[in-house]
Scaffold this motif. Structure first.
Motif, PDB file in Angstrom:
ATOM      1  N   UNK A   1      35.956 -91.450  45.379  1.00  0.00           N
ATOM      2  CA  UNK A   1      36.340 -92.859  45.395  1.00  0.00           C
ATOM      3  C   UNK A   1      35.214 -93.774  45.851  1.00  0.00           C
ATOM      4  N   UNK A   2      35.242 -94.990  45.321  1.00  0.00           N
ATOM      5  CA  UNK A   2      34.385 -96.073  45.792  1.00  0.00           C
ATOM      6  C   UNK A   2      35.295 -97.148  46.354  1.00  0.00           C
ATOM      7  N   UNK A   3      35.118 -97.484  47.621  1.00  0.00           N
ATOM      8  CA  UNK A   3      35.936 -98.499  48.266  1.00  0.00           C
ATOM      9  C   UNK A   3      35.090 -99.751  48.440  1.00  0.00           C
ATOM     10  N   UNK A   4      35.496-100.817  47.751  1.00  0.00           N
ATOM     11  CA  UNK A   4      34.779-102.094  47.795  1.00  0.00           C
ATOM     12  C   UNK A   4      35.624-103.075  48.584  1.00  0.00           C
ATOM     13  N   UNK A   5      35.093-103.567  49.697  1.00  0.00           N
ATOM     14  CA  UNK A   5      35.871-104.415  50.594  1.00  0.00           C
ATOM     15  C   UNK A   5      35.205-105.768  50.760  1.00  0.00           C
ATOM     16  N   UNK A   6      36.041-106.812  50.711  1.00  0.00           N
ATOM     17  CA  UNK A   6      35.576-108.165  50.998  1.00  0.00           C
ATOM     18  C   UNK A   6      35.924-108.484  52.450  1.00  0.00           C
ATOM     19  N   UNK A   7      34.943-108.489  53.357  1.00  0.00           N
ATOM     20  CA  UNK A   7      35.250-108.702  54.773  1.00  0.00           C
ATOM     21  C   UNK A   7      35.700-110.119  55.098  1.00  0.00           C
ATOM     22  N   UNK A   8      35.588-111.046  54.135  1.00  0.00           N
ATOM     23  CA  UNK A   8      35.943-112.441  54.384  1.00  0.00           C
ATOM     24  C   UNK A   8      37.282-112.832  53.777  1.00  0.00           C
ATOM     25  N   UNK A   9      37.968-111.904  53.121  1.00  0.00           N
ATOM     26  CA  UNK A   9      39.196-112.239  52.398  1.00  0.00           C
ATOM     27  C   UNK A   9      40.322-112.609  53.347  1.00  0.00           C
ATOM     28  N   UNK A  10      41.030-113.702  53.000  1.00  0.00           N
ATOM     29  CA  UNK A  10      42.243-114.081  53.718  1.00  0.00           C
ATOM     30  C   UNK A  10      42.039-114.173  55.216  1.00  0.00           C
ATOM     31  N   UNK A  11      43.021-113.696  55.954  1.00  0.00           N
ATOM     32  CA  UNK A  11      42.976-113.751  57.411  1.00  0.00           C
ATOM     33  C   UNK A  11      42.836-112.360  58.019  1.00  0.00           C
ATOM     34  N   UNK A  12      42.561-111.383  57.156  1.00  0.00           N
ATOM     35  CA  UNK A  12      42.541-110.007  57.624  1.00  0.00           C
ATOM     36  C   UNK A  12      41.245-109.701  58.383  1.00  0.00           C
ATOM     37  N   UNK A  13      41.303-108.714  59.264  1.00  0.00           N
ATOM     38  CA  UNK A  13      40.146-108.342  60.068  1.00  0.00           C
ATOM     39  C   UNK A  13      39.525-107.072  59.521  1.00  0.00           C
TER      40      UNK A  13
ATOM     41  N   UNK B   1      45.973-105.290  49.237  1.00  0.00           N
ATOM     42  CA  UNK B   1      46.025-106.745  49.399  1.00  0.00           C
ATOM     43  C   UNK B   1      45.466-107.200  50.745  1.00  0.00           C
ATOM     44  N   UNK B   2      44.476-108.098  50.694  1.00  0.00           N
ATOM     45  CA  UNK B   2      43.896-108.625  51.928  1.00  0.00           C
ATOM     46  C   UNK B   2      43.546-110.096  51.776  1.00  0.00           C
ATOM     47  N   UNK B   3      44.117-110.746  50.764  1.00  0.00           N
ATOM     48  CA  UNK B   3      43.831-112.155  50.541  1.00  0.00           C
ATOM     49  C   UNK B   3      45.003-113.034  50.915  1.00  0.00           C
ATOM     50  N   UNK B   4      45.044-114.213  50.325  1.00  0.00           N
ATOM     51  CA  UNK B   4      46.110-115.171  50.622  1.00  0.00           C
ATOM     52  C   UNK B   4      47.291-115.005  49.671  1.00  0.00           C
ATOM     53  N   UNK B   5      47.023-114.926  48.355  1.00  0.00           N
ATOM     54  CA  UNK B   5      48.096-114.817  47.379  1.00  0.00           C
ATOM     55  C   UNK B   5      48.466-113.385  47.046  1.00  0.00           C
ATOM     56  N   UNK B   6      47.443-112.544  46.778  1.00  0.00           N
ATOM     57  CA  UNK B   6      47.645-111.128  46.448  1.00  0.00           C
ATOM     58  C   UNK B   6      48.595-110.945  45.261  1.00  0.00           C
ATOM     59  N   UNK B   7      48.457-111.814  44.265  1.00  0.00           N
ATOM     60  CA  UNK B   7      49.382-111.782  43.128  1.00  0.00           C
ATOM     61  C   UNK B   7      49.211-110.529  42.274  1.00  0.00           C
ATOM     62  N   UNK B   8      47.975-110.048  42.117  1.00  0.00           N
ATOM     63  CA  UNK B   8      47.772-108.871  41.273  1.00  0.00           C
ATOM     64  C   UNK B   8      48.416-107.637  41.917  1.00  0.00           C
TER      65      UNK B   8
END
Length: 313
Positions: A10-22, A101-108
């Motif tokens: 696996x490749x795990x790609x993370x956005x550290x700035x997404x939404x309000x998550x830490x 899901x780690x954003x605000x909407x997470x619609x997908x």
């Protein structure tokens, strides 16, 4: 990833700035994935477009599953890169996508996994007996070549997206709440024309268009309740009634806005949205403001371009 084959690499790609998550969420996903995968490579995105580059590099065949941790923007980037990887190596099993899901909407995420908690969804996705590869459609804005996962819109939804971008100092859902209140007080229709597969759907005042993609926008609004993400069709909803716009949006949480006057709905494989006064369209795609200066937008579809790990039923 071949249908029915257990993912190993696996490749795990993370956005550290997404939404309000830490960063704690990213670490939790890494630990959870490591229990199911033999090898997990973790990369935190460092700039816009980074997720797309990383996903495109999976064309080398060394990755079975691409896990994203972020919001719909991160998912869109990863989807664009993954679709490119599969075009470049059409005969390779390639990687399939699953997003946490780690954003605000997470619609997908909601489109694929509904309200299932992410640990349960990830367990199912990484187990060959509990998931399947679903080949989801991708949209494309022809004027810019921009790939789109969930949808693109003009009018009200786009104005809210642009307003939210101006509230850069506010985070999470409060950012969109402020933008929504601001736009509801000032929104006006634009003179437009909508064509679906060359046939005229509407000409006149337009308050909102949404083309997709997925049923959900902003995580809660089912603007396209009849949309199926892998049916090879674009869905479009057009709202022409500005007096009851707030009520229509509230009804769209359950898809009941389609029962009201002033709402048009259609399906096709190519949709053209146009301002007839020559002024630039205010557009958004997957929750991102479009900054192009054009009055006509053509949306096409790439059927089944994105392999996504999804529930069996």
């Amino acid at each position: 990833m071949v249908q029915g084959r257990r993912a190993r690499r696996g490749l795990l790609v993370a956005n550290p700035l997404a939404g309000r998550r830490s960063a704690g969420l990213i670490d939790a996903v890494v630990r959870h994935s490591s229990r199911r995968l033999e090898d997990v490579r973790v990369v935190r995105t460092a700039y816009p477009g980074h997720a797309e580059q990383l996903a495109a590099a999976t064309a080398d065949g060394a990755t079975d599953v691409l896990i994203t941790v972020g919001g719909d923007g991160t998912t869109r980037e990863a989807a664009a890169g993954l679709a490119r990887a599969h075009r470049e190596q059409p005969h390779s099993p390639g990687a399939a996508l699953v997003n946490v899901p780690a954003g605000t909407g997470n619609s997908f995420y909601r489109e694929i996994w509904s309200d299932r908690p992410w640990p349960d969804a990830l367990d199912a996705a990484l187990s060959a007996g509990n998931s399947r590869v679903r080949h989801v459609d991708l949209l494309q804005i022809r004027e810019t070549g921009t790939p789109v996962v969930l949808g693109t819109g003009s009018g009200f939804v786009a104005e809210v997206t642009h307003a939210a971008a101006r509230h850069a100092g506010v985070t999470g859902r409060e950012r969109y709440r402020r933008a929504l209140d601001e736009v509801l007080r000032s929104t006006k229709p634009y003179p437009g024309r909508i064509q679906v597969d060359g046939a005229l759907l509407h000409e006149g005042d337009i308050h909102l268009t949404n083309v997709g993609g997925g049923r959900y926008r902003a995580g809660h609004y089912q603007l396209l309740p009849r949309s199926v993400p892998d049916d090879g069709l674009l869905d479009i909803c057009v709202m022409t009634d500005g007096k009851h716009l707030a009520d229509l949006l509230e009804l769209s949480r359950s898809g009941r806005h389609l029962e009201r006057p002033g709402v048009l709905y259609a399906q096709g494989t190519e949709i053209v949205v146009e301002r007839t006064d020559g002024e630039p369209l205010v557009l958004e795609y997957d929750g991102e403001p479009e900054t192009g200066d054009f009055s006509r937008c053509t949306i096409g579809i790439s059927a089944g371009a994105l392999p996504v790990l999804a529930p069996l039923s």
